[in-house]
Scaffold this motif. Sequence first.
Motif, PDB file in Angstrom:
ATOM      1  N   LEU A 376       0.815  -1.215   0.000  1.00  0.00           N
ATOM      2  CA  LEU A 376       0.000   0.000   0.000  1.00  0.00           C
ATOM      3  C   LEU A 376       0.846   1.261   0.000  1.00  0.00           C
ATOM      4  CD1 LEU A 376      -2.652  -1.067   2.683  1.00  0.00           C
ATOM      5  CD2 LEU A 376      -2.857  -1.207   0.193  1.00  0.00           C
ATOM      6  N   VAL A 377       2.118   1.135   0.427  1.00  0.00           N
ATOM      7  CA  VAL A 377       2.995   2.312   0.494  1.00  0.00           C
ATOM      8  C   VAL A 377       4.177   2.174  -0.461  1.00  0.00           C
ATOM      9  CG1 VAL A 377       2.342   2.845   2.857  1.00  0.00           C
ATOM     10  CG2 VAL A 377       4.286   1.337   2.447  1.00  0.00           C
ATOM     11  N   ASN A 378       4.039   1.248  -1.427  1.00  0.00           N
ATOM     12  CA  ASN A 378       5.085   1.028  -2.431  1.00  0.00           C
ATOM     13  C   ASN A 378       6.404   0.573  -1.813  1.00  0.00           C
ATOM     14  OD1 ASN A 378       3.389   1.856  -4.604  1.00  0.00           O
ATOM     15  ND2 ASN A 378       3.790   3.998  -4.049  1.00  0.00           N
ATOM     16  N   ALA A 481      -0.538   7.378  19.678  1.00  0.00           N
ATOM     17  CA  ALA A 481      -0.390   6.364  18.633  1.00  0.00           C
ATOM     18  C   ALA A 481      -1.409   6.573  17.523  1.00  0.00           C
ATOM     19  CB  ALA A 481      -0.530   4.970  19.232  1.00  0.00           C
ATOM     20  N   ALA A 482      -2.651   6.872  17.897  1.00  0.00           N
ATOM     21  CA  ALA A 482      -3.694   7.101  16.886  1.00  0.00           C
ATOM     22  C   ALA A 482      -3.382   8.330  16.044  1.00  0.00           C
ATOM     23  CB  ALA A 482      -5.055   7.259  17.565  1.00  0.00           C
ATOM     24  N   LEU A 483      -2.924   9.393  16.689  1.00  0.00           N
ATOM     25  CA  LEU A 483      -2.551  10.595  15.941  1.00  0.00           C
ATOM     26  C   LEU A 483      -1.371  10.295  15.015  1.00  0.00           C
ATOM     27  CD1 LEU A 483      -3.012  13.582  15.435  1.00  0.00           C
ATOM     28  CD2 LEU A 483      -1.502  14.094  17.353  1.00  0.00           C
ATOM     29  N   GLY A 484      -0.459   9.446  15.466  1.00  0.00           N
ATOM     30  CA  GLY A 484       0.659   9.048  14.621  1.00  0.00           C
ATOM     31  C   GLY A 484       0.185   8.304  13.384  1.00  0.00           C
ATOM     32  N   VAL A 485      -0.768   7.393  13.562  1.00  0.00           N
ATOM     33  CA  VAL A 485      -1.330   6.668  12.417  1.00  0.00           C
ATOM     34  C   VAL A 485      -1.965   7.647  11.430  1.00  0.00           C
ATOM     35  CG1 VAL A 485      -3.127   5.052  11.696  1.00  0.00           C
ATOM     36  CG2 VAL A 485      -1.689   4.515  13.667  1.00  0.00           C
ATOM     37  N   ILE A 486      -2.726   8.596  11.954  1.00  0.00           N
ATOM     38  CA  ILE A 486      -3.394   9.571  11.088  1.00  0.00           C
ATOM     39  C   ILE A 486      -2.382  10.370  10.283  1.00  0.00           C
ATOM     40  CG2 ILE A 486      -4.751  11.707  11.116  1.00  0.00           C
ATOM     41  CD1 ILE A 486      -6.247  10.481  13.564  1.00  0.00           C
ATOM     42  N   ARG A 487      -1.330  10.850  10.946  1.00  0.00           N
ATOM     43  CA  ARG A 487      -0.331  11.654  10.237  1.00  0.00           C
ATOM     44  C   ARG A 487       0.427  10.812   9.210  1.00  0.00           C
ATOM     45  NH1 ARG A 487       3.630  14.920  13.585  1.00  0.00           N
ATOM     46  NH2 ARG A 487       3.873  15.940  11.561  1.00  0.00           N
ATOM     47  N   LEU A 488       0.699   9.545   9.541  1.00  0.00           N
ATOM     48  CA  LEU A 488       1.369   8.667   8.584  1.00  0.00           C
ATOM     49  C   LEU A 488       0.488   8.393   7.368  1.00  0.00           C
ATOM     50  CD1 LEU A 488       2.951   6.162  11.103  1.00  0.00           C
ATOM     51  CD2 LEU A 488       4.246   7.459   9.411  1.00  0.00           C
ATOM     52  N   VAL A 489      -0.773   8.089   7.619  1.00  0.00           N
ATOM     53  CA  VAL A 489      -1.700   7.761   6.532  1.00  0.00           C
ATOM     54  C   VAL A 489      -1.946   8.978   5.647  1.00  0.00           C
ATOM     55  CG1 VAL A 489      -4.091   7.152   6.025  1.00  0.00           C
ATOM     56  CG2 VAL A 489      -2.818   5.860   7.735  1.00  0.00           C
ATOM     57  N   VAL A 490      -2.259  10.095   6.265  1.00  0.00           N
ATOM     58  CA  VAL A 490      -2.567  11.303   5.492  1.00  0.00           C
ATOM     59  C   VAL A 490      -1.320  11.814   4.776  1.00  0.00           C
ATOM     60  CG1 VAL A 490      -3.314  13.699   5.679  1.00  0.00           C
ATOM     61  CG2 VAL A 490      -4.474  11.934   7.004  1.00  0.00           C
ATOM     62  N   GLY A 491      -0.186  11.803   5.484  1.00  0.00           N
ATOM     63  CA  GLY A 491       1.042  12.301   4.873  1.00  0.00           C
ATOM     64  C   GLY A 491       1.512  11.464   3.704  1.00  0.00           C
ATOM     65  N   SER A 492       1.225  10.168   3.740  1.00  0.00           N
ATOM     66  CA  SER A 492       1.660   9.277   2.666  1.00  0.00           C
ATOM     67  C   SER A 492       0.569   9.021   1.629  1.00  0.00           C
ATOM     68  CB  SER A 492       2.117   7.931   3.260  1.00  0.00           C
ATOM     69  OG  SER A 492       3.112   8.126   4.244  1.00  0.00           O
ATOM     70  N   GLY A 493      -0.633   9.491   1.903  1.00  0.00           N
ATOM     71  CA  GLY A 493      -1.735   9.268   0.965  1.00  0.00           C
ATOM     72  C   GLY A 493      -2.142   7.812   0.866  1.00  0.00           C
ATOM     73  N   ILE A 494      -1.966   7.070   1.954  1.00  0.00           N
ATOM     74  CA  ILE A 494      -2.257   5.632   1.937  1.00  0.00           C
ATOM     75  C   ILE A 494      -3.767   5.399   1.958  1.00  0.00           C
ATOM     76  CG2 ILE A 494      -1.883   3.447   3.153  1.00  0.00           C
ATOM     77  CD1 ILE A 494       0.543   4.773   4.470  1.00  0.00           C
TER      78      ILE A 494
END
Length: 722
Positions: A376-378, A481-494
């Motif tokens: 999903l993140v190449n 941890a949840a905020l970290g997931v959100i920033r990772l997902v949104v920042g990477s466009g996953i």
Amino acid sequence: MSDLLIELFSEEIPARMQARARDDLKSMITNGLVEAGLTYASAGAFSTPRRLVLSIEGLSAESKPVREERKGPSASAPPAAIEGFLRSTGLTLDQLERRADKKGETLYAVVEKPGRAASAIIAEVLETTIRSFPWPKSMRWGSGNLRWVRPLHSILCLLSDESGGEVVPLNIDGIQSGNTTAGHRFLAPARFPVTGFDDYVVKLKRAHVVLESTEREAAIWQGAQNLAFAAGMEVVEDKGLLAEVAGLVEWPVPLMGRIADAFLGLPPEVLQTSMKEHQKFFSVKNPKTGRIEGFITVANTETADHGETILKGNQKVLSARLSDAKFFWENDLRVAKAGMTEWLDGLKSVTFHNKLGSQADRIARIAALAREIAPLVNADPDTAEQAAKLAKADLRSAMVGEFPELQGLMGMYYARAAGLPEAVALAARDHYSPLGPTDTVPSDPVSVAVALADKIDTLTGFWAIDEKPTGSKDPFALRRAALGVIRLVVGSGIRLSFSMIGPELYDRHIAHIDEISLRAKMAETKGLGFVVQGRGYVGSAPPRATVTENLLAFFHDRLKVFLKDQGIRHDVIDACLAMPGNDDLTLLVKRAEALAAFLKTEDGPNMLAGFKRANTILSQAEAKDGVEYSYGADAKFAETDEERALFAALDTAEAQITPAMRSEDFAAAMAAMAQLRAPIDAFFTAVQVNSDNPIIRRNRLNLLHRIRAICSGVADLTKVDG
């Protein structure tokens, strides 16, 4: 008006407590004075390692007289009632006033309190403040009962005006207030009198004491930069260390030393951390090599040899510290180059949580999930799995044992030393990130996969054992941890669907918990083949569907916090959360950003008003008639040009919005919706929806349904304020 100067002189106050102590002293004294009826123009609090200081300007000379009036019982009331009123007021019957009213005469108590001198009020407030000061830790000394952070030696309390100053008399456990203070402990220890704040500041500086912490910080930083510049080096900025060191010295004297060549091969972060944590040294970097090659220490005194003896002593201690660090580093490199097996085996005996198994158990789950997330993140699935298996190996290293804040970072160095791919090394460093709202988000695909797997495993695991955050309590940092997931997902466009991942991970956790329960039971029976009936702890675990829903709701709450920080209103977020696909955070954020941008345009609020008007009329008609008007409006029943124009505009908008939504081009969908503003406004201006003709009325209500359906396909606009 008078000025007040207070100094509480003691042994060294810990640097970490000084900032809060300044705020507490200022608030407690000023609040107490105001409550007692005094006023003031301004106040400022200061601190050095040995003193807390408060300066108040424009303090009133006395409090104003107070006249209090209390209504009592009727003059003809029973004696017991009157006697009770007299006791509560402290007056006698002949001191009460009688006032006529409709029911006869009523007794009133009028108490006049004269104004009090400022000095009397100050003495009371200061004593209360000292005796109840909220130090995080305090102590008693000698035979007295007074508690202070360190032994309190003297109290300076001076009230001054144009005619001069007077000491506010005060005695606390044998400490008598006065108008004297002391300078630097070694350079000017003698006590001296002061006449006011300005005189106090000047005389302190003559006595080698810089009162303001910001001034000490500036002196330290400027001196350190000058020393480094003269040597062709530069100081590594550390604002936290600068503030701490400024709280350790009253007369800062920066000194620069060199790190022995034997230690220059250590990672720069190791040198910096060791010097900061153990010695409170600033690191000095050689810009040509990028290495940490020197240090700045800040002495609290001036010496005849210009600090040479101090530097020699500090370098001796530093060499001992860095020798330990070098030993840890070399020993860890040996284990790393051997494949880190020793550390990985050691993690089997490190408990992550008694219901979630060991760190090794957790790493196995993270590795499996990282492999699934990788496409999903190449990222390469094999590399992601390998990185996840090794990312936490450094937790068993000697260096991380000494400096826990280096976890992850040391993992990167050890992975490189072991000859592993750079992506694996970066994942070891970055998989803990982001740790906060301003922390950098990893960009390497393998790091993103491992970081997501780490955080998602943590969240699903603690949800599986029903250890969710409650109120302000979050012992396992699940919100972070949840905020970290959100920033990772949104920042990477996953494009990550939590409704799919959540249940699968939950099942893994249940299996692990079953295994842990079984092992515990076997241990209790000394391995005699005891059969566990049922599912142990899991018998009381929440149902999988409930966990998934609750965890998704938790993500949505954290997403609201995240988007609010981006300037997106809560109602806009709610409008997007109500749409299908709300478990896809990237899709959700794109929709919210587009809606927020649309509502900031000129057409946005007007279009929203038109939608709400259409929705209100339609909802009222459906409630009244008991039917749903959703059977399709027909343009042949249109009677006005405005009505026909709205039919045409809706056809055009629908033709544009439908493919835009299919391709998730929310900006284009919003732009198409904006084109409906003028036709809707014109329709409501010229057309009466509730026509006397039932066929025309039904057709127009069906037309309003089209407005609602088309607009609601973009977002649930009923939840948007306006």
